[in-house]
Design a protein around this motif. Structure first.
Motif, mmCIF file in Angstrom:
data_model
loop_
_atom_site.group_PDB
_atom_site.id
_atom_site.type_symbol
_atom_site.label_atom_id
_atom_site.label_comp_id
_atom_site.label_asym_id
_atom_site.label_seq_id
_atom_site.Cartn_x
_atom_site.Cartn_y
_atom_site.Cartn_z
ATOM 1 N N TYR A 1 -5.926 -6.449 -2.150
ATOM 2 C CA TYR A 1 -6.240 -5.964 -0.805
ATOM 3 C C TYR A 1 -7.752 -5.889 -0.629
ATOM 4 C CZ TYR A 1 -1.396 -4.653 -0.004
ATOM 5 O OH TYR A 1 -0.036 -4.676 0.175
ATOM 6 N N LEU B 1 -6.137 5.137 -5.170
ATOM 7 C CA LEU B 1 -5.414 4.241 -4.269
ATOM 8 C C LEU B 1 -6.283 3.030 -3.928
ATOM 9 C CD1 LEU B 1 -2.972 3.537 -2.533
ATOM 10 C CD2 LEU B 1 -3.925 4.944 -0.734
ATOM 11 N N SER B 2 -7.554 3.259 -3.699
ATOM 12 C CA SER B 2 -8.476 2.161 -3.390
ATOM 13 C C SER B 2 -8.562 1.172 -4.544
ATOM 14 C CB SER B 2 -9.865 2.707 -3.082
ATOM 15 O OG SER B 2 -9.822 3.559 -1.974
ATOM 16 N N ALA C 1 -5.154 -0.744 -5.037
ATOM 17 C CA ALA C 1 -4.991 -1.707 -3.942
ATOM 18 C C ALA C 1 -5.928 -2.905 -4.133
ATOM 19 C CB ALA C 1 -5.245 -1.036 -2.598
ATOM 20 N N TYR D 1 -5.725 1.505 6.266
ATOM 21 C CA TYR D 1 -4.510 2.185 5.837
ATOM 22 C C TYR D 1 -4.774 3.664 5.551
ATOM 23 C CZ TYR D 1 -0.227 3.201 3.287
ATOM 24 O OH TYR D 1 0.963 3.754 2.872
ATOM 25 N N GLU E 1 -8.877 -3.557 4.714
ATOM 26 C CA GLU E 1 -7.442 -3.266 4.827
ATOM 27 C C GLU E 1 -7.119 -1.883 4.246
ATOM 28 O OE1 GLU E 1 -5.034 -7.335 4.166
ATOM 29 O OE2 GLU E 1 -6.470 -6.863 2.563
ATOM 30 N N ILE E 2 -7.706 -1.596 3.108
ATOM 31 C CA ILE E 2 -7.497 -0.304 2.454
ATOM 32 C C ILE E 2 -8.033 0.815 3.345
ATOM 33 C CG2 ILE E 2 -8.006 1.087 0.415
ATOM 34 C CD1 ILE E 2 -8.438 -1.662 -1.065
ATOM 35 N N LEU F 1 0.821 -1.192 0.000
ATOM 36 C CA LEU F 1 0.000 0.000 0.000
ATOM 37 C C LEU F 1 0.865 1.256 0.000
ATOM 38 C CD1 LEU F 1 -2.803 -1.123 2.478
ATOM 39 C CD2 LEU F 1 -3.070 -0.666 0.049
#
Length: 89
Positions: free
Chosen positions: A44, A35-36, A39, A52, A48-49, A1
């Motif tokens: 992921y 980013l989501s 990931a 983070y 978890e995302i 990540l």
């Protein structure tokens, strides 16, 4: 990540700390979504995302459902990540 967050920073100039802050800035929100998505592509789970990024897991699920909107940008982040990985080897 962390590698994904760095790739987003390099491409868009938005840091992880920006993405973790509250606010509705369009550019930052787009990077959160990105980013989501990246990931999720790497396996992921939403929870978890969310942990983070310090966001609500339901929000991350919504971002992932909007994947078509950012597909091209997500591919760019993955390309940058692969380039950095090759430099480290």
């Amino acid at each position: 990540l962390a590698q994904m967050a760095l790739a987003i920073r390099d491409i868009f100039g938005v840091t992880l700390s920006h993405m973790r802050q509250k606010g509705k800035d369009r550019k930052i929100n787009r990077c959160r979504k990105l980013l989501s998505l990246v990931a999720h592509e790497y396996g992921y789970r939403g929870r978890e995302i969310a942990e983070y990024m310090r966001r609500d897991p339901a929000l991350i699920s919504r971002y992932i459902k909007e994947r078509e909107e950012l597909k091209e940008d997500a591919e760019g982040v993955i390309t940058v990540m692969r380039g950095k990985k090759n430099k480290c080897q």
